[in-house]
Design an enzyme around this catalytic site. Sequence first.
Site, PDB file in Angstrom:
ATOM      1  CG  ASN A  59      -1.821   1.191   1.323  1.00  0.00           C
ATOM      2  OD1 ASN A  59      -1.781   2.089   0.479  1.00  0.00           O
ATOM      3  ND2 ASN A  59      -2.641   1.250   2.354  1.00  0.00           N
ATOM      4  NE  ARG A  86      -6.246   1.685   0.071  1.00  0.00           N
ATOM      5  CZ  ARG A  86      -6.254   2.853   0.661  1.00  0.00           C
ATOM      6  NH1 ARG A  86      -5.137   3.376   1.126  1.00  0.00           N
ATOM      7  NH2 ARG A  86      -7.372   3.537   0.793  1.00  0.00           N
ATOM      8  CG  HIS A  93     -13.052   3.355   3.266  1.00  0.00           C
ATOM      9  ND1 HIS A  93     -13.756   4.297   3.994  1.00  0.00           N
ATOM     10  CD2 HIS A  93     -11.733   3.650   3.434  1.00  0.00           C
ATOM     11  CE1 HIS A  93     -12.901   5.133   4.560  1.00  0.00           C
ATOM     12  NE2 HIS A  93     -11.672   4.763   4.244  1.00  0.00           N
ATOM     13  NE  ARG A 135     -10.365  12.568   3.904  1.00  0.00           N
ATOM     14  CZ  ARG A 135     -10.069  11.265   3.876  1.00  0.00           C
ATOM     15  NH1 ARG A 135     -10.961  10.389   4.318  1.00  0.00           N
ATOM     16  NH2 ARG A 135      -8.919  10.841   3.422  1.00  0.00           N
ATOM     17  CD  GLU A 178      -9.133  -1.428   3.962  1.00  0.00           C
ATOM     18  OE1 GLU A 178      -9.289  -0.830   2.883  1.00  0.00           O
ATOM     19  OE2 GLU A 178      -8.831  -0.853   5.023  1.00  0.00           O
TER      20      GLU A 178
END
Length: 397
Positions: free
Chosen positions: A7, A91, A180, A241, A384
Site C-alpha cells: 500500500n 492497494r 473503502h 474531514r 483489507e
Amino acid sequence: MNIFVLNCGSSSVKYQLLDMNTETVLAKGQCERVGIEGTFLVHKRSGQDDYLVELGRADHTACIREVLKALTDAKVGVLESVEEIHAVGHRVVHAGEKFSGSVCITDEVKAALEECIDLAPLHNPPNLAGIRACERLLPGVPQVGVFDTAFHQTLEPKAYLYAIPYEYYQKYRVRRYGFHGTSHRFVAERTAELMGRPLAELKLIICHLGNGASISAVKGGKSVDTSMGFTPLEGLVMGTRSGDLDPALIEFISKKEGLTVEQVTNILNKKSGVLGLSGIGSDMRDIEMAIDQGNEQAKLTYEVYTYRLRKYIGAYVAAMDGVDAIVFTAGVGENDWLVRQMTCEGLTYLGITIDEALNKQRGKARAISTPESRVQVWVVPTNEELAIARDTLKLAR
C-alpha cells in the site's frame, strides 16, 4: 503461496507478507516520510522486537528495496530469498469507471491508472510508483491491482450522479465513486458467513469508521449506495474531514478569511471533522476522555458524529426498503462502544435492542444486538490486506 501486499501512499509504504496456505501474516511494517529527509522503516516479525532502519531520504523504489532486504535478512527476515514471493497485491485508490474488480497489472492497466490521476492526484501516482518499483525489483512476479473504488461500481446512475449539468459527467466523469470498497466487500462477505445466510439474500449497512469513515448499503452482495463521493471528503464526519456541507461555504469562508479555494479545501480535509469540532484532536479516544472530564464540546462532537451516522443509516434503510443487519468495522467502529451505543439509541424504530455487555467487549467478531432485536447489529473486524491477498491469489494462479 506467499503474497506480498503493498500500500504505497504519498509519504508512506505499508506492507504485509502473507502465507496464503494458512492466511497468516509472516511479517509486516511500513516506511514513513517517503521522499523527504528522515525516511525510516519499521519492520515487524512475530515474536521479535521491531526492526528500525534509518534511510536518509528514500523514494518508493528505495523503500521497497529496503523492505525486501528486511524480509530476507538472516536475523529479522522470514524468507531465504525474494524468489519466495510468488505475487504482489497492490492497494490502488482510484480506477474511475475502468475496473469493477481486481485485475492483473498490465501496460494497459497502468495506462488506465495514469488516466485516473486527475481523480486522485495524491494517491494514484504513488500507487503507480509502487507497481513500477516491483517490476524492477521483482521481475517476472505477477502483480495484481485491487481498487478502493471497484466495489462501488455497481451503483446505479440514480445513486452516483450529482444534480449538476450533465456535461460535467460526460466530459470529466464527475460522479460519486465511493472508497473503502475493499473493506466494505470483505466485511459484507464475512458478516453473511457469521450470520449463516447467503450474502445474495441480505440487506446490510456497513459502517467503516476509522480516521476516514464511510457507510455503504449492500443489497444482495452489491453496493447500491455509499457516502464518500467524487473524493473521500463527502459523507460522514471523519477524523479531520468535514463530510457533507453546503458547497457555498467554500466561497463564503474563502472571502471572509482571505483564503484560496485550495486553502479552504485543505481545511475541510485536514482541519475539520472531529478535530475541528472538538478543538482537541482527531482520535475518538481523546474525545471520550474529555467527555469523562466534563468537556461539553467533546460531548457535542460525539453527538454530531453519531447523529450524522444515524441519518445515513436511516437513508440506506429507505434505499434498500429494509435492512437485515447493521455492521460496525474499522478502528472506531470496532473499538468505540460509545459510538455504537449512541448510534443505535436513535434506531429504536427499527426494533433494535443492544446487549450492553456484548457492546463493551473488544477484539472479536460478534453480534451486539439481543436475540429479540428485529435488526441484527454486528461488530466485524475488517482485514483489507487479507482481502487484497485473496484477490491476488486467485488472479496470480
